[in-house]
Enzyme design. Sequence first.
Site, PDB file in Angstrom:
ATOM      1  CB  THR A 113       1.287 -34.955  59.432  1.00 39.65           C
ATOM      2  OG1 THR A 113       0.499 -35.624  60.409  1.00 39.65           O
ATOM      3  CG2 THR A 113       0.638 -33.661  59.027  1.00 39.65           C
ATOM      4  NE  ARG A 136       9.151 -43.632  66.908  1.00 31.53           N
ATOM      5  CZ  ARG A 136       9.096 -44.948  67.067  1.00 31.53           C
ATOM      6  NH1 ARG A 136      10.022 -45.557  67.767  1.00 31.53           N
ATOM      7  NH2 ARG A 136       8.096 -45.657  66.548  1.00 31.53           N
ATOM      8  CB  SER A 191      -1.683 -40.513  61.191  1.00 35.07           C
ATOM      9  OG  SER A 191      -1.934 -39.197  60.745  1.00 35.07           O
ATOM     10  N   GLY A 230       9.698 -44.737  61.074  1.00 34.67           N
ATOM     11  CA  GLY A 230       8.955 -44.790  59.823  1.00 34.67           C
ATOM     12  C   GLY A 230       8.623 -46.203  59.370  1.00 34.67           C
ATOM     13  CG  HIS A 276      -3.058 -32.156  63.564  1.00 32.30           C
ATOM     14  ND1 HIS A 276      -2.693 -33.140  62.683  1.00 32.30           N
ATOM     15  CD2 HIS A 276      -1.904 -31.761  64.173  1.00 32.30           C
ATOM     16  CE1 HIS A 276      -1.380 -33.321  62.744  1.00 32.30           C
ATOM     17  NE2 HIS A 276      -0.881 -32.494  63.637  1.00 32.30           N
TER      18      HIS A 276
HETATM   19  P1  A3P Z   1       7.362 -43.319  63.828  1.00 35.15           P
HETATM   20  O1  A3P Z   1       7.349 -42.550  65.101  1.00 35.15           O
HETATM   21  O2  A3P Z   1       6.587 -44.597  63.923  1.00 35.15           O
HETATM   22  O3  A3P Z   1       8.709 -43.530  63.274  1.00 35.15           O
HETATM   23  P2  A3P Z   1       3.647 -37.213  61.629  1.00 35.15           P
HETATM   24  O4  A3P Z   1       4.376 -36.727  60.436  1.00 35.15           O
HETATM   25  O5  A3P Z   1       2.153 -37.257  61.459  1.00 35.15           O
HETATM   26  O6  A3P Z   1       4.082 -36.508  62.864  1.00 35.15           O
HETATM   27  O7  A3P Z   1       4.015 -38.743  61.798  1.00 35.15           O
HETATM   28  C1  A3P Z   1       5.289 -39.113  62.254  1.00 35.15           C
HETATM   29  C2  A3P Z   1       5.534 -40.547  61.868  1.00 35.15           C
HETATM   30  O8  A3P Z   1       5.744 -40.624  60.438  1.00 35.15           O
HETATM   31  C3  A3P Z   1       6.806 -41.057  62.520  1.00 35.15           C
HETATM   32  O9  A3P Z   1       6.576 -42.454  62.717  1.00 35.15           O
HETATM   33  C4  A3P Z   1       7.845 -40.782  61.450  1.00 35.15           C
HETATM   34  O10 A3P Z   1       9.001 -41.532  61.582  1.00 35.15           O
HETATM   35  C5  A3P Z   1       7.056 -41.125  60.198  1.00 35.15           C
HETATM   36  N1  A3P Z   1       7.574 -40.480  58.985  1.00 35.15           N
HETATM   37  C6  A3P Z   1       8.030 -39.217  58.838  1.00 35.15           C
HETATM   38  N2  A3P Z   1       8.428 -38.998  57.578  1.00 35.15           N
HETATM   39  C7  A3P Z   1       8.225 -40.139  56.896  1.00 35.15           C
HETATM   40  C8  A3P Z   1       8.456 -40.541  55.543  1.00 35.15           C
HETATM   41  N3  A3P Z   1       8.989 -39.711  54.650  1.00 35.15           N
HETATM   42  N4  A3P Z   1       8.115 -41.797  55.197  1.00 35.15           N
HETATM   43  C9  A3P Z   1       7.573 -42.647  56.100  1.00 35.15           C
HETATM   44  N5  A3P Z   1       7.348 -42.331  57.389  1.00 35.15           N
HETATM   45  C10 A3P Z   1       7.653 -41.092  57.792  1.00 35.15           C
END
Ligand code: A3P
Length: 299
Positions: free
Chosen positions: A42, A259, A40, A261, A104
């Site tokens: 994190t 991935r 979400s 974002g 979490h």
């Molecule tokens: P997507 O898979 O839709 O690209 P978490 O950090 O909770 O594991 O969430 C991962 C999601 O946050 C992924 O989404 C990832 O690409 C996105 N994400 C990670 N770093 C980010 C950043 N600095 N800004 C925006 N989104 C980010």
Amino acid sequence: MLYLFQSFWCQPKEIQAIISAQTHFEAQDSDVIVATIPKSGTTWLKALVFAVVNRRRFDVNSIEHPLQKSNPHDLVPFLEYKVYANNQVPNLSNLDSPRLFASHVPYNSLPKTLIKNSNCKVVYICRNPFDTFVSIWHFISKIRPTNLGPFSLEEAFDMYCMGQVGYGPYWDHMLGYWEESLKSPQKVMFLKYEDLKEDINLQVMRLAEFLGCPFSAQEERDHVVDEITKLCSFQNMKNFEVNKDGKSILNFDNKGLFRKGEVGDWVNLLSEEMVERLSKIMDEKLAGTGLEFPNIFKS
Ligand code: A3P
């Protein structure tokens, strides 16, 4: 394999560390806990919280900034994956304050000293359930052992809709923190990934205010907020060496944490029936709570 434990789904190996955190963690008033459900936002929120609270200690523009050298999951460790994992019960009392941790687990499963007996702060981020599901599915597909074969989208979606996802049901997780943020806004801050994407500077200013370290007029004139949001931006973080090559959580490659974002990637994966089914569930579960994701069907 997921088990239902304290009314949420988790893997058996996580249970020992969760119980250990509940038993041994002693909160301090200056602690900050980043709470989320997986996928979400994190990693992003950990980076932002770290950069905001440590901005007087670490120059945001320096190439030596810890976020350029370490993944956010190493700087803001999970209670259940790092701090209390592998049967360790570390002495945390000597860590510099403010201590930053993450979890979490649902609100009611956080260590009691943290939610009841201290003034520490909890920052929660949620994300619309459509994108969260898509992000989870991509992630699990990447890390799943090959001998198990592919995890079909349909099977994963069916489980998600039944609430069977790590730390879910998702709606219970969000609502637990949502309700607490309404009851105790000075204790729990509730953020949405979509709001951060829409106006990151505004949300970072709110975050700093909530954490008791608002930006001064001079900092605003010096564009410190811009510098922090730039440091923590998707493109920037994805390209730090440590995030291209390193590993932080459970031996996963850091690069898998970055991935796309984006908001709205679900349109590329979910069928009309899936969207209808999940929309109905969200309507039912969120009805009357005040929690909404108003912009997800906009574009
Ligand atoms: P997507 O898979 O839709 O690209 P978490 O950090 O909770 O594991 O969430 C991962 C999601 O946050 C992924 O989404 C990832 O690409 C996105 N994400 C990670 N770093 C980010 C950043 N600095 N800004 C925006 N989104 C980010």
